[in-house]
Design an enzyme around this catalytic site. Structure first.
Site, PDB file in Angstrom:
ATOM      1  N   LYS A   9      -5.047 -10.125  13.671  1.00 17.47           N
ATOM      2  CA  LYS A   9      -5.668  -9.407  12.398  1.00 17.47           C
ATOM      3  C   LYS A   9      -5.112  -9.852  11.217  1.00 17.47           C
ATOM      4  O   LYS A   9      -5.538  -9.978   9.846  1.00 17.47           O
ATOM      5  CB  LYS A   9      -5.153  -7.744  12.762  1.00 17.47           C
ATOM      6  CG  LYS A   9      -5.756  -7.074  11.157  1.00 17.47           C
ATOM      7  CD  LYS A   9      -5.684  -5.789  11.381  1.00 17.47           C
ATOM      8  CE  LYS A   9      -3.733  -5.190  11.473  1.00 17.47           C
ATOM      9  NZ  LYS A   9      -3.384  -4.831  10.124  1.00 17.47           N
ATOM     10  N   ASN A  10      -4.301  -9.628  10.922  1.00 15.58           N
ATOM     11  CA  ASN A  10      -2.944  -9.647   9.755  1.00 15.58           C
ATOM     12  C   ASN A  10      -3.355 -11.273   8.940  1.00 15.58           C
ATOM     13  O   ASN A  10      -2.777 -11.748   8.039  1.00 15.58           O
ATOM     14  CB  ASN A  10      -1.222  -9.686   9.561  1.00 15.58           C
ATOM     15  CG  ASN A  10      -1.286  -7.915   9.880  1.00 15.58           C
ATOM     16  OD1 ASN A  10      -2.225  -7.415   9.356  1.00 15.58           O
ATOM     17  ND2 ASN A  10      -0.224  -7.679  10.511  1.00 15.58           N
TER      18      ASN A  10
ATOM     19  N   CYS B 108      -0.769   4.662   1.489  1.00 18.13           N
ATOM     20  CA  CYS B 108      -1.043   4.927   2.630  1.00 18.13           C
ATOM     21  C   CYS B 108      -0.988   5.609   3.289  1.00 18.13           C
ATOM     22  O   CYS B 108       0.711   6.148   2.982  1.00 18.13           O
ATOM     23  CB  CYS B 108      -1.411   3.531   3.277  1.00 18.13           C
ATOM     24  SG  CYS B 108      -0.417   2.672   3.845  1.00 18.13           S
TER      25      CYS B 108
ATOM     26  N   ARG C 132       4.054   2.252  -0.465  1.00 17.16           N
ATOM     27  CA  ARG C 132       4.107  -0.063   0.239  1.00 17.16           C
ATOM     28  C   ARG C 132       3.243   0.167  -1.682  1.00 17.16           C
ATOM     29  O   ARG C 132       2.410  -0.130  -1.742  1.00 17.16           O
ATOM     30  CB  ARG C 132       2.549   0.112   0.540  1.00 17.16           C
ATOM     31  CG  ARG C 132       2.449   0.255   2.316  1.00 17.16           C
ATOM     32  CD  ARG C 132       1.774   0.299   2.984  1.00 17.16           C
ATOM     33  NE  ARG C 132       2.049  -1.033   4.013  1.00 17.16           N
ATOM     34  CZ  ARG C 132       1.291  -1.506   4.283  1.00 17.16           C
ATOM     35  NH1 ARG C 132      -0.109  -0.449   5.715  1.00 17.16           N
ATOM     36  NH2 ARG C 132       1.296  -2.695   5.258  1.00 17.16           N
ATOM     37  N   PRO C 133       4.360   0.097  -2.169  1.00 20.68           N
ATOM     38  CA  PRO C 133       4.381  -0.787  -3.704  1.00 20.68           C
ATOM     39  C   PRO C 133       4.252  -1.869  -3.668  1.00 20.68           C
ATOM     40  O   PRO C 133       4.295  -2.244  -2.656  1.00 20.68           O
ATOM     41  CB  PRO C 133       6.064  -0.467  -4.635  1.00 20.68           C
ATOM     42  CG  PRO C 133       6.870  -0.292  -3.637  1.00 20.68           C
ATOM     43  CD  PRO C 133       5.794   0.738  -2.107  1.00 20.68           C
ATOM     44  N   VAL C 134       3.538  -2.287  -4.821  1.00 25.03           N
ATOM     45  CA  VAL C 134       3.176  -4.403  -4.766  1.00 25.03           C
ATOM     46  C   VAL C 134       4.287  -4.713  -6.261  1.00 25.03           C
ATOM     47  O   VAL C 134       3.319  -6.018  -6.642  1.00 25.03           O
ATOM     48  CB  VAL C 134       1.503  -4.775  -5.276  1.00 25.03           C
ATOM     49  CG1 VAL C 134       0.687  -3.773  -3.815  1.00 25.03           C
ATOM     50  CG2 VAL C 134       1.202  -3.164  -6.708  1.00 25.03           C
TER      51      VAL C 134
ATOM     52  N   ASP D 239       5.073  -2.782  13.210  1.00 26.94           N
ATOM     53  CA  ASP D 239       3.901  -2.576  14.355  1.00 26.94           C
ATOM     54  C   ASP D 239       4.308  -2.258  15.600  1.00 26.94           C
ATOM     55  O   ASP D 239       2.769  -2.321  16.555  1.00 26.94           O
ATOM     56  CB  ASP D 239       3.328  -3.730  13.533  1.00 26.94           C
ATOM     57  CG  ASP D 239       2.868  -4.270  12.205  1.00 26.94           C
ATOM     58  OD1 ASP D 239       2.883  -3.346  11.530  1.00 26.94           O
ATOM     59  OD2 ASP D 239       2.470  -5.186  11.966  1.00 26.94           O
TER      60      ASP D 239
ATOM     61  N   VAL E 220      11.303   0.151   7.951  1.00 25.36           N
ATOM     62  CA  VAL E 220      10.231  -0.799   6.789  1.00 25.36           C
ATOM     63  C   VAL E 220       9.346  -0.053   6.191  1.00 25.36           C
ATOM     64  O   VAL E 220       8.842  -0.090   5.049  1.00 25.36           O
ATOM     65  CB  VAL E 220       9.689  -2.434   7.585  1.00 25.36           C
ATOM     66  CG1 VAL E 220       8.322  -2.478   6.980  1.00 25.36           C
ATOM     67  CG2 VAL E 220       9.958  -2.595   9.142  1.00 25.36           C
TER      68      VAL E 220
ATOM     69  N   ARG F 105      -9.683  -0.502  12.649  1.00 31.95           N
ATOM     70  CA  ARG F 105      -9.495  -1.043  11.738  1.00 31.95           C
ATOM     71  C   ARG F 105      -8.763  -2.170  12.470  1.00 31.95           C
ATOM     72  O   ARG F 105      -8.559  -3.136  11.795  1.00 31.95           O
ATOM     73  CB  ARG F 105      -7.850  -0.491  10.811  1.00 31.95           C
ATOM     74  CG  ARG F 105      -9.181   0.735  10.302  1.00 31.95           C
ATOM     75  CD  ARG F 105      -7.862   1.247   8.817  1.00 31.95           C
ATOM     76  NE  ARG F 105      -6.356  -0.176   8.267  1.00 31.95           N
ATOM     77  CZ  ARG F 105      -5.756  -0.242   8.545  1.00 31.95           C
ATOM     78  NH1 ARG F 105      -4.521   0.890   8.700  1.00 31.95           N
ATOM     79  NH2 ARG F 105      -4.852  -1.319   8.517  1.00 31.95           N
TER      80      ARG F 105
END
Ligand code: UD1
Length: 479
Positions: free
Chosen positions: A68-69, A162, A167-169, A353, A375, A445
């Site tokens: 997926k990723n 989420c 989860r900043p960018v 994950d 994480v 998802r």
């Protein structure tokens, strides 16, 4: 419009009043449009549940889908070239469908047939991503680097938080600024503009080896003028897969998979036909499913090297994993599971994950275990649900302290995020009696037909489209 056909089996063995129908995209080509999910209920509105009757052993071989990723990052990467790309081994997932809608909003023509996805990026006419789409898929923010490099401007809404954290960018944004972009964030939208003709190669140091930031910046740098060095880069296999995809398009990238990636910008990239690597997280999930049900199962295709941390922890728990061929792994059952400690880390450390799935396994492993999540700040919400099934887990900050119990018992539970859903499925496979899992939009998802694959191995698992069976109260996991 995405079309669906009804397929699957009518299951009557487990419960005569129950039937199961799975919706799968049609085998004939489908195209994406920005509004294509309107063709079916929004996943969040889907109140189907998974019913699992535990304590059945599994047997056989399972096919692992494409990662997926990797697929999400590589779909974004196709924006760098102005020709047609063909991606193969693309998993059938809601996240992939959403990324397809976002690319379609930029003007990309997409056509999908089974695991093959064709993307024609020649007519990229739009640099704005719609908030409704970005807010549904955080990874869609990663298009910013490619759109900016290709069009000289990009307007992408901030993806927001989420289920597993804020989860900043800022690492993405700061890196783009270092590459010479002018970036403004206003009204929740990141607006980046290239100063001059092209982005300019630069030295970037990431404060944290963020997967998404490494991918965004690597994509942006492929079309920049001159050399870019990304230090403290993420080393995840999906970063290498994206780099290999860019190399196949004619990019000049060295060092992907190490902490230093060096990119020499090229003016143009060309069309490519590229196969996505197998999904190491799906593979690990099946290894844990084999371990918890004391079953011998084989998974293929896989790249065993990508699973070293997970295999190492399985061995510490007492479960053997062998590689009969270079692209397969076989889990050999053990009746004596032992607790162990796990701390999540960026690759090659133990993957966040896989944390929830291993926690499910540790609930029935003898002795005490401590799972430390480093994480993401909010990724222990499955604890409360596992405790509903009879697990003995206490949370202290980012540590979960697990005392192994003799058995789990089936219960109605709520999936709180993607990997938490998988953990509940794994727990359900081992539990006595029936487990009912709600919140399946998370599972869909990121897992391509998980229940179908488990059923093929002999699991008693079925999806009902019925109403929620009984209310689930989720106490806060923090004690
Ligand atoms: C990717 C994966 C996700 C996986 C994660 C960590 C995709 C689509 N998703 O997510 O499945 O769990 O890597 O392996 O590939 N951070 C910042 N600032 C930033 C960027 C990140 O503080 O600008 C923080 C995040 O909040 C998080 C940590 O860094 O705490 C790791 O995030 P990151 O590696 O960026 O994860 P994603 O790329 O979002």
């Amino acid at each position: 419009m995405v079309k669906y056909r009804i397929s699957g089996t009518i299951e009557t063995k487990l419960n005569p009043n129950f039937y199961y129908l799975r919706l799968r995209p049609e085998d004939k080509p489908i195209t994406y449009s920005p509004s294509s999910t309107n063709a079916k209920p929004q996943p969040e509105e889907d109140n189907s549940v998974l019913e699992i009757y535990g304590k059945h052993s599994l047997k056989g071989q399972v096919k692992i889908s494409g990662a997926k990723n990797s697929a999400l990052a590589i779909m974004a990467g196709t924006l760098l070239c102005s020709e047609e790309c063909r991606l193969t081994n693309v998993p059938q997932l809601v996240d992939i469908q959403r990324m397809g809608q976002i690319l379609s909003a930029f003007g990309v023509k997409l056509q999908r047939q089974g695991e093959v996805l064709d993307l024609d990026t020649s007519n990229l006419h739009e640099s704005n991503a719609p908030y409704e789409l970005v807010s549904q898929l955080r990874a869609s923010f990663f298009v910013i680097g490619a759109v900016l490099a290709r069009l000289g401007t990009a307007r992408i809404p901030l993806p927001g938080g989420c289920a597993i954290g804020a989860r900043p960018v800022e690492l993405h944004v700061r890196g783009l600024q270092t590459l010479g972009a002018h970036v403004e964030i206003e009204h929740g939208v990141v607006h980046a503009v290239v100063k001059g003709d092209r982005l300019k190669g630069a030295k970037i140091y990431l404060d944290y080896p963020s997967v998404g930031a490494t991918e965004t910046l690597m994509m942006a740098a492929t079309l920049a003028d001159g050399e870019t060095i990304i230090d403290n880069a993420a080393q995840e296999p999906e970063v290498i897969d994206l780099a290999n995809f860019c190399l196949a398009m004619g990019a000049n990238i060295v060092g992907a998979g190490t902490k230093r990636i060096v990119i020499n910008g090229v003016p143009k990239l060309h069309a490519v036909d590229y196969a996505i690597i197998p999904d190491r997280i799906e593979a690990g999930t099946f290894l844990v499913a084999g371990a918890i049900t004391r079953s011998e199962i084989t998974i293929a295709p896989v790249i065993p090297e990508h699973l070293i941390a997970a295999i190492n922890k399985l061995q510490a728990i007492g479960v053997k994993v062998v590689s009969d061929t270079p692209d397969s792994l076989r889990v050999i059952p053990s009746y004596n599971l032992l607790g162990t400690d796990i701390e999540t880390q960026p690759y090659p450390g133990f993957p966040t994950d896989m944390q929830a799935q291993f926690m499910a396994l540790l609930t029935v492993s003898e002795g005490d275990s401590v799972v430390t999540e480093t994480v993401f700040e909010n990724r222990l919400r499955h604890v409360a649900e596992l405790n509903r099934m009879g697990a003995d887990i206490r949370v202290r900050g980012n540590n979960a302290i697990i005392r192994g119990v003799a058995h789990l018992s089936g219960a109605p539970v709520l999936a709180t995020d993607l990997r938490a859903s998988a953990a509940l499925v794994i727990a359900g496979l081992a539990a006595e009696g029936k487990t009912i899992i709600q919140g399946l939009h998370h599972l869909d998802r990121g897992y391509d037909n998980l229940e179908g694959k488990l059923r093929q191995l002999g699991a008693k698992i079925q999806r009902t489209s019925g109403e929620v069976v009984q209310p689930v109260f989720t106490p806060t996991p923090y004690s």
